[in-house]
Design a protein around this motif. Structure first.
Motif, PDB file in Angstrom:
ATOM      1  N   GLU A  99       0.316  -7.458   7.601  1.00 15.52           N
ATOM      2  CA  GLU A  99       1.185  -8.202   6.671  1.00 15.52           C
ATOM      3  C   GLU A  99       0.372  -8.781   5.505  1.00 15.52           C
ATOM      4  O   GLU A  99       0.772  -8.713   4.349  1.00 15.52           O
ATOM      5  CB  GLU A  99       1.896  -9.324   7.424  1.00 15.52           C
ATOM      6  N   LEU A 100      -0.814  -9.305   5.830  1.00 15.02           N
ATOM      7  CA  LEU A 100      -1.682  -9.855   4.774  1.00 15.02           C
ATOM      8  C   LEU A 100      -2.074  -8.751   3.791  1.00 15.02           C
ATOM      9  O   LEU A 100      -2.068  -8.927   2.580  1.00 15.02           O
ATOM     10  CB  LEU A 100      -2.937 -10.473   5.403  1.00 15.02           C
ATOM     11  N   VAL A 101      -2.401  -7.561   4.331  1.00 11.54           N
ATOM     12  CA  VAL A 101      -2.826  -6.439   3.476  1.00 11.54           C
ATOM     13  C   VAL A 101      -1.659  -5.989   2.588  1.00 11.54           C
ATOM     14  O   VAL A 101      -1.800  -5.813   1.380  1.00 11.54           O
ATOM     15  CB  VAL A 101      -3.344  -5.275   4.336  1.00 11.54           C
ATOM     16  N   ILE A 102      -0.481  -5.832   3.199  1.00  3.26           N
ATOM     17  CA  ILE A 102       0.703  -5.373   2.450  1.00  3.26           C
ATOM     18  C   ILE A 102       1.094  -6.385   1.373  1.00  3.26           C
ATOM     19  O   ILE A 102       1.403  -6.027   0.232  1.00  3.26           O
ATOM     20  CB  ILE A 102       1.868  -5.089   3.427  1.00  3.26           C
ATOM     21  N   ASP A 103       1.015  -7.655   1.721  1.00  2.31           N
ATOM     22  CA  ASP A 103       1.346  -8.695   0.719  1.00  2.31           C
ATOM     23  C   ASP A 103       0.360  -8.691  -0.442  1.00  2.31           C
ATOM     24  O   ASP A 103       0.707  -8.992  -1.579  1.00  2.31           O
ATOM     25  CB  ASP A 103       1.330 -10.099   1.366  1.00  2.31           C
ATOM     26  N   ALA A 104      -0.887  -8.330  -0.158  1.00  4.33           N
ATOM     27  CA  ALA A 104      -1.935  -8.434  -1.195  1.00  4.33           C
ATOM     28  C   ALA A 104      -1.990  -7.210  -2.108  1.00  4.33           C
ATOM     29  O   ALA A 104      -2.200  -7.322  -3.314  1.00  4.33           O
ATOM     30  CB  ALA A 104      -3.292  -8.618  -0.524  1.00  4.33           C
ATOM     31  N   MET A 105      -1.820  -6.014  -1.518  1.00  4.23           N
ATOM     32  CA  MET A 105      -2.054  -4.768  -2.276  1.00  4.23           C
ATOM     33  C   MET A 105      -0.731  -4.247  -2.833  1.00  4.23           C
ATOM     34  O   MET A 105       0.121  -3.772  -2.074  1.00  4.23           O
ATOM     35  CB  MET A 105      -2.699  -3.712  -1.383  1.00  4.23           C
ATOM     36  N   PRO A 106      -0.557  -4.328  -4.169  1.00  6.65           N
ATOM     37  CA  PRO A 106       0.759  -4.054  -4.771  1.00  6.65           C
ATOM     38  C   PRO A 106       1.430  -2.745  -4.343  1.00  6.65           C
ATOM     39  O   PRO A 106       2.633  -2.701  -4.121  1.00  6.65           O
ATOM     40  CB  PRO A 106       0.452  -4.028  -6.275  1.00  6.65           C
ATOM     41  N   SER A 107       0.660  -1.688  -4.152  1.00  3.27           N
ATOM     42  CA  SER A 107       1.298  -0.384  -3.887  1.00  3.27           C
ATOM     43  C   SER A 107       1.491  -0.130  -2.393  1.00  3.27           C
ATOM     44  O   SER A 107       2.118   0.857  -2.005  1.00  3.27           O
ATOM     45  CB  SER A 107       0.404   0.727  -4.449  1.00  3.27           C
TER      46      SER A 107
END
Ligand code: KE4
Length: 421
Positions: A99-107
């Protein structure tokens, strides 16, 4: 400085491991001498087994953006270890890190955790091929994407240092579908797609290169890649193993405002523990087993210790946002080093994106591998050892980036500039 104990330890290591190391990048192959054996790290500092202290600008080749033994990471690991080190079954911590990765990386809409950057890139190119049904992969000379057989051609990083562009053991068959182009060569990309765009499954690149030294993409290069991969239905893969959470919290894609189809990650997302990841558009990621047919698996993927360190690292970065300060400290260091070498009459260049940068001993701007390869590696080796002897630990190759951490201070930067004099 005395390196007596490191020398003894290295002699022993050479009888146990190939070249005495578990990764060639740390073997001092490009600079000569004996690798330093470290006892511990704390904040921006490393302490070797001879009692020498160093300001660390390698940061384990990128992961240690918070510095060594950050309290939040240590506490998270201490809590996790008492619950067990690996279950080989789902844990809520994997949900949290993803979730942290998805929230951070726009694509990135969906992500799969693996155990290294190499696993991430090898999985991403397999996915691009499986999703498109095509075979060809485009990579760029000087970019390194881990020791993936089909990408170990004109690689950067240690492959460049050891000039092993086509490693023995990589068969002609394995690389027959790899197209090598020059970084920032817009015409070369246009020609390749014109000739065989409908056969190209994916294009993989470092969106800011670290592995030929730091090289920035031109806006035209990035736009051409995105336009042509859209036009031909090719998967655009940003290898953000180094740039992710490094050049900005959202990586190079946030730094530039780009929208790749797949992104590979590693280093920072594990906070020093083995973590890699690949992710991107749901439509593509759903092709990964078991939701789709593209196979990939891993015993320790998403293990509780690695996810604990990754969650603590990304959460701290999100809360503290050290990036503006890292930009300032990085520019201060590069400006200071430039002034020192100008005084010495030595030609230098530099490139920086956020907290990753390279100081080139080169009299022309470095825009691709051809230019990078003309750097004065002997001068680099002299600079490296002078800095080392004065307590400044820089990456042991001209073809690597160096890194700042949130633990570095202005005094550390000024000490590094002083050491270069
Ligand atoms: P690992 O398999 O080493 O975790 O990641 C491979 C990788 C993939 N993509 C990029 C852009 C990378 O920079 C790397 C690894 N970087 C090197 C340093 N240039 C790691 C150091 C080493 O090999 O020991």
């Amino acid at each position: 400085m005395s390196y007596e104990n490191s020398i003894k330890a290295f002699e022993k290591a050479c009888s146990l491991m190939p070249g005495g190391v578990n990764s060639p990048a740390r073997a001092f192959g490009a600079v000569g001498g004996c690798p330093v054996f470290f006892e511990r790290g704390e904040g921006a500092y490393l302490y070797d087994i001879d009692g020498n202290k160093y300001i660390d600008f390698v940061g384990s080749w990128g992961p240690m953006i918070l510095g060594h033994c950050h309290p939040a990471v240590v506490e998270a690991l201490q809590k996790a270890i008492h619950k067990g080190t690996s279950f080989g079954a789902p844990t809520v911590a994997e949900n949290e890190l993803c979730e942290l990765v998805i929230d951070a990386m726009p694509s990135v809409e969906m992500v799969r955790l693996v155990n290294s950057g190499t696993e991430a890139t090898s999985s991403a190119i397999r996915l691009a091929r499986g999703y498109t049904g095509r075979d060809k992969i485009v990579k760029f000379a000087g970019c390194y994407h881990g020791h993936v057989d089909s990408l170990l051609v004109s690689a950067g990083s240690a492959a460049a240092t050891f000039s092993v562009p086509n490693s023995p053991g990589v068969t002609a068959g394995t690389v027959q579908d790899t197209i090598i182009l020059q970084y920032n060569d817009v015409q070369g990309v246009e020609d390749a797609f014109k000739a065989q765009g409908d056969k190209i499954a994916g294009v993989i690149l470092e969106p800011v290169v670290g592995n030929m030294g730091c090289v920035l993409p031109t806006p035209e290069f990035r736009k051409t890649l995105r336009d042509l991969t859209h036009k031909y239905g090719t998967v655009l893969i940003y290898d953000e193993v180094m740039t992710g959470f490094r050049v900005s919290y959202g990586g190079a894609q946030a730094y530039f405002g780009d929208d790749p189809d797949l992104t590979t990650m590693g280093k920072v997302i594990g906070g020093g523990l083995p973590v890699g990841a690949y992710g991107g558009k749901k439509e593509i990621m759903k092709c990964v087993i078991p939701s789709g047919p593209v196979f990939q698996a891993g015993t320790l993927s998403g293990n509780p210790l690695a996810t604990a360190a990754g969650i603590a690292t990304l959460s701290t970065l999100k809360k503290e946002n050290p990036y503006p300060r890292l930009e300032q400290l990085g520019q201060r260091l590069l400006d200071g080093l430039t002034a020192v070498f100008k005084e010495k009459g030595i030609a230098t260049q530099y490139a920086r994106a956020g907290a990753m940068m390279t100081f080139f001993f080169n009299d022309a701007p470095v825009t691709d591998w051809t230019h990078a390869a003309k750097s004065d590696t002997k001068q680099f080796a002299r600079y490296f050892h002078q800095m080392l002897d004065r307590g400044v630990y820089m990456p042991c190759s001209q073809f690597e980036a160096f890194f700042l951490s949130a633990a570095h201070t202005e005094a550390d930067i000024d000490a590094a500039i002083e050491a270069a004099k």
